[in-house]
Write a protein that holds these residues in place. Structure first.
Motif, PDB file in Angstrom:
ATOM      1  N   ALA A 130      -8.972   4.163  -3.522  1.00 37.60           N
ATOM      2  CA  ALA A 130      -8.738   3.044  -4.455  1.00 37.60           C
ATOM      3  C   ALA A 130      -7.244   2.751  -4.599  1.00 37.60           C
ATOM      4  CB  ALA A 130      -9.361   3.372  -5.820  1.00 37.60           C
ATOM      5  N   CYS A 131      -6.433   3.798  -4.586  1.00 35.36           N
ATOM      6  CA  CYS A 131      -4.978   3.607  -4.670  1.00 35.36           C
ATOM      7  C   CYS A 131      -4.487   2.816  -3.449  1.00 35.36           C
ATOM      8  CB  CYS A 131      -4.252   4.953  -4.714  1.00 35.36           C
ATOM      9  SG  CYS A 131      -4.425   5.827  -6.276  1.00 35.36           S
ATOM     10  N   ALA A 132      -5.014   3.158  -2.287  1.00 29.53           N
ATOM     11  CA  ALA A 132      -4.610   2.461  -1.065  1.00 29.53           C
ATOM     12  C   ALA A 132      -5.015   0.989  -1.140  1.00 29.53           C
ATOM     13  CB  ALA A 132      -5.238   3.140   0.154  1.00 29.53           C
ATOM     14  N   GLN A 133      -6.225   0.737  -1.619  1.00 33.40           N
ATOM     15  CA  GLN A 133      -6.665  -0.661  -1.750  1.00 33.40           C
ATOM     16  C   GLN A 133      -5.742  -1.423  -2.707  1.00 33.40           C
ATOM     17  OE1 GLN A 133     -10.725   0.211  -2.988  1.00 33.40           O
ATOM     18  NE2 GLN A 133     -11.501  -0.954  -1.218  1.00 33.40           N
ATOM     19  N   ALA A 134      -5.375  -0.767  -3.805  1.00 33.65           N
ATOM     20  CA  ALA A 134      -4.499  -1.424  -4.787  1.00 33.65           C
ATOM     21  C   ALA A 134      -3.158  -1.781  -4.149  1.00 33.65           C
ATOM     22  CB  ALA A 134      -4.304  -0.521  -5.998  1.00 33.65           C
ATOM     23  N   LEU A 135      -2.646  -0.887  -3.323  1.00 28.71           N
ATOM     24  CA  LEU A 135      -1.369  -1.181  -2.661  1.00 28.71           C
ATOM     25  C   LEU A 135      -1.516  -2.386  -1.732  1.00 28.71           C
ATOM     26  CD1 LEU A 135       0.185   2.273  -1.611  1.00 28.71           C
ATOM     27  CD2 LEU A 135       0.791   0.851  -3.580  1.00 28.71           C
ATOM     28  N   LYS A 138      -1.573  -5.523  -3.658  1.00 31.43           N
ATOM     29  CA  LYS A 138      -0.251  -5.795  -4.211  1.00 31.43           C
ATOM     30  C   LYS A 138       0.736  -6.239  -3.141  1.00 31.43           C
ATOM     31  CE  LYS A 138       2.363  -3.507  -7.805  1.00 31.43           C
ATOM     32  NZ  LYS A 138       3.030  -2.322  -8.261  1.00 31.43           N
ATOM     33  N   GLY A 139       0.273  -6.286  -1.889  1.00 34.79           N
ATOM     34  CA  GLY A 139       1.158  -6.656  -0.785  1.00 34.79           C
ATOM     35  C   GLY A 139       2.068  -5.511  -0.376  1.00 34.79           C
ATOM     36  N   LEU A 140       1.678  -4.288  -0.688  1.00 36.93           N
ATOM     37  CA  LEU A 140       2.537  -3.137  -0.408  1.00 36.93           C
ATOM     38  C   LEU A 140       1.952  -2.201   0.643  1.00 36.93           C
ATOM     39  CD1 LEU A 140       3.763  -2.282  -4.022  1.00 36.93           C
ATOM     40  CD2 LEU A 140       5.004  -3.498  -2.215  1.00 36.93           C
ATOM     41  N   ALA A 141       0.903  -2.666   1.332  1.00 40.32           N
ATOM     42  CA  ALA A 141       0.355  -1.869   2.435  1.00 40.32           C
ATOM     43  C   ALA A 141      -0.374  -2.813   3.376  1.00 40.32           C
ATOM     44  CB  ALA A 141      -0.592  -0.803   1.908  1.00 40.32           C
ATOM     45  N   TYR A 142      -0.463  -2.430   4.640  1.00 38.60           N
ATOM     46  CA  TYR A 142      -1.126  -3.280   5.634  1.00 38.60           C
ATOM     47  C   TYR A 142      -1.714  -2.431   6.745  1.00 38.60           C
ATOM     48  CZ  TYR A 142       3.256  -2.549   8.220  1.00 38.60           C
ATOM     49  OH  TYR A 142       4.328  -1.969   8.852  1.00 38.60           O
ATOM     50  N   PRO A 171      -2.568 -11.241   6.053  1.00 37.29           N
ATOM     51  CA  PRO A 171      -3.030 -11.433   4.663  1.00 37.29           C
ATOM     52  C   PRO A 171      -3.677 -10.162   4.117  1.00 37.29           C
ATOM     53  CG  PRO A 171      -3.880 -13.169   6.106  1.00 37.29           C
ATOM     54  CD  PRO A 171      -3.231 -12.168   6.992  1.00 37.29           C
ATOM     55  N   ALA A 172      -3.521  -9.950   2.817  1.00 34.01           N
ATOM     56  CA  ALA A 172      -4.087  -8.761   2.170  1.00 34.01           C
ATOM     57  C   ALA A 172      -5.592  -8.672   2.403  1.00 34.01           C
ATOM     58  CB  ALA A 172      -3.778  -8.772   0.673  1.00 34.01           C
ATOM     59  N   GLU A 173      -6.279  -9.825   2.350  1.00 37.35           N
ATOM     60  CA  GLU A 173      -7.752  -9.808   2.517  1.00 37.35           C
ATOM     61  C   GLU A 173      -8.122  -9.215   3.868  1.00 37.35           C
ATOM     62  OE1 GLU A 173      -6.126 -12.863   1.628  1.00 37.35           O
ATOM     63  OE2 GLU A 173      -6.351 -11.994  -0.384  1.00 37.35           O
ATOM     64  N   GLU A 174      -7.318  -9.579   4.880  1.00 40.70           N
ATOM     65  CA  GLU A 174      -7.625  -9.088   6.218  1.00 40.70           C
ATOM     66  C   GLU A 174      -7.414  -7.565   6.292  1.00 40.70           C
ATOM     67  OE1 GLU A 174      -6.072 -11.770   9.305  1.00 40.70           O
ATOM     68  OE2 GLU A 174      -5.429  -9.941  10.341  1.00 40.70           O
ATOM     69  N   SER A 175      -6.329  -7.086   5.707  1.00 44.59           N
ATOM     70  CA  SER A 175      -6.084  -5.636   5.680  1.00 44.59           C
ATOM     71  C   SER A 175      -7.180  -4.918   4.898  1.00 44.59           C
ATOM     72  CB  SER A 175      -4.721  -5.324   5.066  1.00 44.59           C
ATOM     73  OG  SER A 175      -3.699  -5.539   6.012  1.00 44.59           O
ATOM     74  N   LEU A 194      -3.242   2.598   8.339  1.00 47.49           N
ATOM     75  CA  LEU A 194      -2.763   1.893   7.147  1.00 47.49           C
ATOM     76  C   LEU A 194      -1.349   2.370   6.837  1.00 47.49           C
ATOM     77  CD1 LEU A 194      -3.614  -0.118   4.865  1.00 47.49           C
ATOM     78  CD2 LEU A 194      -4.119   1.908   3.470  1.00 47.49           C
ATOM     79  N   ARG A 195      -0.452   1.400   6.680  1.00 43.76           N
ATOM     80  CA  ARG A 195       0.942   1.750   6.387  1.00 43.76           C
ATOM     81  C   ARG A 195       1.399   1.130   5.077  1.00 43.76           C
ATOM     82  NH1 ARG A 195       4.480   0.435  11.721  1.00 43.76           N
ATOM     83  NH2 ARG A 195       5.978   1.805  10.688  1.00 43.76           N
ATOM     84  N   ALA A 196       2.269   1.857   4.382  1.00 42.49           N
ATOM     85  CA  ALA A 196       2.917   1.279   3.208  1.00 42.49           C
ATOM     86  C   ALA A 196       3.941   0.269   3.695  1.00 42.49           C
ATOM     87  CB  ALA A 196       3.598   2.368   2.397  1.00 42.49           C
ATOM     88  N   LYS A 197       4.118  -0.810   2.936  1.00 40.67           N
ATOM     89  CA  LYS A 197       5.104  -1.826   3.323  1.00 40.67           C
ATOM     90  C   LYS A 197       6.339  -1.644   2.446  1.00 40.67           C
ATOM     91  CE  LYS A 197       3.600  -6.165   3.904  1.00 40.67           C
ATOM     92  NZ  LYS A 197       3.322  -7.606   3.565  1.00 40.67           N
TER      93      LYS A 197
END
Ligand code: ATP
Ligand code: MG
Length: 583
Positions: A130-135, A138-142, A171-175, A194-197
């Motif tokens: 869930a934390c990863a999804q939140a990131l 938030k545009g902070l992971a892809y 786009p976040a939706e795609e990630s 999955l990487r943090a941005k």
């Protein structure tokens, strides 16, 4: 790593910078008035010991255990026992069991105010996901689809910035959708990550969009086949700490460069409501490096797999189970850890510091006994045949409270065993043990006068002869009439316990066996184990596994916990009485 702490002089009082940090946090009250999700008040100091259950604990881990559990206890806090089992491949129940056992044996507990604080990081996989999804939202992971080689190329170097991934701005939706597909096993290992941005130009390489989740089609010991994605350690660890309301997250220096990511991640997740402030803080200390041992789990495993040692608990291994079987006590290990403190600079601690701590712990408390390790027959010619006379000695050393009351009894008879080195046909200058014409005391027994020796056809001494003085028995009035310099230990040949004794020495003869990528197997000490048959005081027939004795003049010996033959104990030498190594 040049400065070595040597034993033999009074060590400086331990310095431990972590205490200073905790004490100032207590003064400022940063962690006061915290409560957990259930509204229960939390201690101001909450630490954790987080091993990966992929091997046996070693003396380096003991250092971390002593720091984490020790600091929590000293500051009315608690320490969590946490298995960092986020890596599905190499983890096993066997390791979980031995780790828990070792921590308990060292004298620590994860119970606090009646509640157990034993945790498994794998139980947090849902929150981590869930934390990863939140990131991502938030545009902070892809989700990155570059292969490993492209990622490496685009990472840059210490002097050059990295290059943004072509997938970085998807786009976040795609990630989110791809991340779900990764979780559901729709993509093979390594095909995406999955990487943090954060910042591909950061001078800290760890902030150049670090990987946080990877695909692994593997069965996990706790969660089975539920997950096809697993969090990276650097992502999982801060979340574990925050979920458990850790205040001081103590780790070794190599994680120093990870701290900015630790803080970044928890800050972001706190904003998303996952965690309340104050957040845990990471502190790094220098790992314990002891000379003459190795602590890499991979290399220790190699020693076991290649049967260079008898197992993880071989008494020469630096594992907790090995040290325990060798005769090390939890008190000695804790004393060494305490003395060496905690610092910010890597250094080597001489192995003799650990040995010194063991002697210091055992000297006032180990029961005494007599053992003849290199036997030579001593015949008292004027002693009556078939007679045995009772002798006695205190079980404990003078400083021990039971010194005067507890006595052991053993018989003296016509034929005895003494140490080979306690006789010289032609004595060298200053030698005052047995030689023809000289008088010595048989400790706790009689004064005898040497009359000569028997030899075999090669001229080797095979027996020594003497006469005893009947009125010279220790503890009787007549004994004070005799003034002798030598005081020898002995056992009755008829009554002695003849048993196996292992004389262990260091496993490596190089103080830094694997430093600088050296082949540690080349540094093995060929004489690290000698097996002898020794003659021991008969009272030792009933020694129980794990009991540690001082064999007078020879050192400290433990009744082996694993081996015994025909119900009689076998002994392992833990350490000699004095540090004579390499001298
Ligand atoms: P290895 O490198 O031998 O596999 P590790 O550090 O990966 O050991 P973990 O199970 O992750 O093993 O370690 C648990 C804890 O013990 C960690 O917090 C780690 O920092 C600490 N630790 C391991 N070795 C040492 C050491 N030599 N000195 C102090 N702490 C140590
Ligand atoms: Mg580790």
């Amino acid at each position: 790593m040049s400065n070595e702490l040597k034993n033999g002089h009074t060590p400086a009082p331990s310095t431990n910078f972590l205490r200073g940090i905790i004490e100032s946090d207590l003064v400022s009250g940063v962690y006061a008035q915290r409560s957990n999700r259930e509204g229960e008040a939390l201690p101001q100091v909450v630490t954790r010991f987080p091993p990966e259950p992929n091997g046996y604990l070693h003396i380096g881990h003991a250092k971390s255990i002593c720091l984490n559990f020790g600091l929590a206890a000293d500051y009315a806090g608690r320490c969590h026992m946490r298995f960092d089992d986020t890596n599905p491949e190499k983890e096993e129940q066997e390791y979980v069991d031995t780790i828990l056992d070792s921590v308990k044996w060292l004298g620590f507990s994860w119970e606090h105010e009646g509640k157990s604080h034993l945790y498994y990081a794998s139980n947090y996989f849902d929150v981590m996901y869930a934390c990863a999804q939140a990131l991502i939202r938030k545009g902070l992971a892809y989700v990155d689809e570059q292969n490993a080689e492209q990622m490496r190329e685009n990472r840059g170097t210490l002097t050059e910035p990295g290059k943004n991934s072509p997938w970085r701005d998807r786009p976040a939706e795609e990630s989110l959708r791809l991340f779900e597909e990764m979780r559901d096993g729709k993509h093979p290992d390594g095909s995406m990550i999955l990487r943090a941005k954060i910042d591909m130009a950061s001078p800290n390489m760890n902030l150049r969009d670090p990987a946080i989740y990877r695909i692994r089609h593997a069965t996990h010991h706790n969660t089975g086949d539920k997950w096809r994605v697993y969090p990276m350690y650097t992502f999982a660890h801060p979340i574990e700490d925050a979920l458990e309301n850790i205040s001081h997250s103590i780790c070794t220096l190599e994680f120093e460069d990870q701290r900015p990511f630790y803080d970044w991640l928890l800050e972001q997740l706190a904003e998303e409501g996952f965690f309340k402030k104050p957040l845990p803080h990471q502190y790094e200390f220098a790992r314990l490096n002891l000379t003459y041992i190795i602590t890499s789990k991979r290399k220790l495993r190699q020693l076991v797999d290649e049967k260079i040692v008898s197992g993880w608990d071989d008494p020469r291994m630096p594992t907790i189970v090995g040290l325990r079987r060798r005769g090390y006590t939890p008190e000695a290990i804790r004393l060494m850890c305490d003395r060496t403190g905690a610092s910010k600079n890597n250094s080597w601690i001489d192995f003799s510091v650990l040995e010194g701590a063991l002697r210091e712990d055992l000297d006032p408390k180990a029961p005494r006994a007599v053992a003849v390790l290199r036997p030579l027959k001593l015949i008292i010619d004027n002693f009556p045949e078939g007679v045995s006379i009772d002798c006695s000695a205190p079980v404990y050393p003078p400083a021990h409270p039971e010194h005067d009351t507890a006595h052991r009894h053993f018989p003296i008879t016509k034929e005895l065993w003494i140490e080979r080195e306690d006789f010289m046909e032609e004595p060298t200058k200053g030698y005052f043990r047995l030689f023809p014409g000289n008088k010595v005391r048989l400790r706790y027994g009689y004064v005898v006068e040497c009359t000569g020796c028997d030899k075999d056809e090669h001229g080797n001494v095979i027996a020594v002869h003497c006469n005893y003085f009947e009125d010279s028995k220790s503890g009787t009035e007549g004994s004070s009439n005799y003034k002798v310099k030598g005081n020898l230990h002995w056992v009755s040949a008829e009554h002695a316990l003849a048993t196996e004794v292992r004389l262990y020495d260091r496993l490596f003869s190089d103080p830094h066996p694997d430093a600088g990528g050296k082949d540690f197997l080349a540094a093995l000490n060929p004489n690290s184990k000698e097996v002898i048959t020794a003659y021991l005081e008969p009272t030792l027939k009933t020694a129980q596994p794990g009991e540690i004795y001082q064999f007078e003049r020879h050192g400290y010996f433990v009744a082996d916990r694993v081996d015994s033959t025909a119900g009689q104990p076998i002994f392992n030498r833990a350490v000699t009485l004095k540090d004579s190594w390499g001298k």
